[in-house]
Write an enzyme that holds these catalytic residues in place. Structure first.
Site, mmCIF file in Angstrom:
data_model
loop_
_atom_site.group_PDB
_atom_site.id
_atom_site.type_symbol
_atom_site.label_atom_id
_atom_site.label_comp_id
_atom_site.label_asym_id
_atom_site.label_seq_id
_atom_site.Cartn_x
_atom_site.Cartn_y
_atom_site.Cartn_z
ATOM 1 N N THR A 1 13.406 -2.341 -3.384
ATOM 2 C CA THR A 1 12.032 -1.846 -3.238
ATOM 3 C C THR A 1 11.019 -2.917 -3.602
ATOM 4 O OG1 THR A 1 12.558 0.491 -3.530
ATOM 5 C CG2 THR A 1 10.354 -0.209 -4.190
ATOM 6 N N CYS B 1 23.607 2.066 -0.893
ATOM 7 C CA CYS B 1 22.196 2.050 -1.297
ATOM 8 C C CYS B 1 21.329 2.367 -0.085
ATOM 9 C CB CYS B 1 21.815 0.686 -1.880
ATOM 10 S SG CYS B 1 20.038 0.517 -2.235
ATOM 11 N N ALA C 1 18.720 -0.405 0.762
ATOM 12 C CA ALA C 1 19.335 -1.604 1.341
ATOM 13 C C ALA C 1 19.510 -1.490 2.846
ATOM 14 C CB ALA C 1 20.674 -1.885 0.672
ATOM 15 N N CYS D 1 17.976 8.735 -1.820
ATOM 16 C CA CYS D 1 18.205 7.735 -2.867
ATOM 17 C C CYS D 1 19.422 8.179 -3.654
ATOM 18 C CB CYS D 1 16.986 7.624 -3.782
ATOM 19 S SG CYS D 1 17.246 6.516 -5.195
#
Length: 237
Positions: free
Chosen positions: A50, A84, A87, A198
């Site tokens: 992020t 992730c 990602a 997330c």
């Protein structure tokens, strides 16, 4: 080792541990040999995704991820699981660096939405500010005809606090804040469902009792797709 896949994780470590725990729990095994073969890359020192998405002057995670892909190219797993969500901003570059297929967690989650929800329904995306800025989920959902709730600052601040301050910094499963966020999404904003985009949120979901709202947990779906693909590969060889 044959008939194995690799997991590119560590972003963060506790969330990756949750993914592996779910993966093993859901594998129908009656002895050691019936579990799945996999190699785990817990690359905890990958720079924050992020931070880079929001400011390209921050450390770039891509060279670290590409190095991981290079090492996996040497191992030759059947496929690679990227655990992730944020990602996936780099997904196309990572896939271009290997002929080994990478599972796309956001796309798998959106596929699940389309199977159980009508076009035009309002779906919330709960994720890091990086994932939201990159529109990792928003683009996929809007392409399928769904209305997407992009959290306003007050709600996004709550989500950020839960992900970074509570889970990542303090290993604290703040179920009270999580349920408050879901209450906002369903009761204040009138969404029909919410995607947990997330893996820290997936961890909180896993460890929170009696969640009274319907959610689509991207990490949970990824675990199911991983098991399905691994078993299919095993049976075909």
């Amino acid at each position: 080792m044959e008939n194995f896949f690799s997991i590119l994780g560590g972003m963060g470590t506790m969330a990756t541990e949750s993914f592996i725990r779910i993966l093993n729990q859901r594998t129908q095994a009656h002895n050691d040999q019936e579990y799945l073969n996999y190699v785990m890359f817990n690359h905890a020192t990958v720079p924050d995704r992020t931070a880079y998405i929001l400011d390209h002057q921050a450390a770039n995670p891509l060279p670290f991820l590409l190095d991981d892909i290079e090492k996996q190219n040497l191992l030759r797993p059947d496929f690679i699981v990227l655990t992730c969500n944020t990602a996936h901003y780099f997904f196309e570059q990572l896939q271009a660096a290997t002929d080994i297929p990478l599972l796309h967690m956001p796309r798998e989650a959106v596929n699940e939405v389309t199977q159980h929800h009508q076009t035009g329904e309002k779906i919330a995306v709960l994720a890091t500010a990086g994932t939201m800025t990159a529109k990792v989920y928003q683009s996929e959902l809007e392409a399928r005809g769904f209305e997407v709730l992009v959290p306003e600052k007050e709600l996004q601040d709550k989500i950020n606090h839960l992900i970074y301050h509570d889970v990542k910094e303090h290993d604290f499963i703040n179920s009270e804040l999580y349920l408050e966020i879901l209450s906002d999404v369903f009761e204040k904003y009138g969404c029909q469902n919410a995607i947990l985009g997330c893996t820290e949120l997936s961890l909180v979901q896993e460890l929170t009792d009696k969640v009274p709202y319907p959610v689509i947990d991207a990490q949970s779906i990824l675990a199911d797709r991983t098991i399905e693909r691994a078993l299919k590969n095993r049976s075909s060889k």
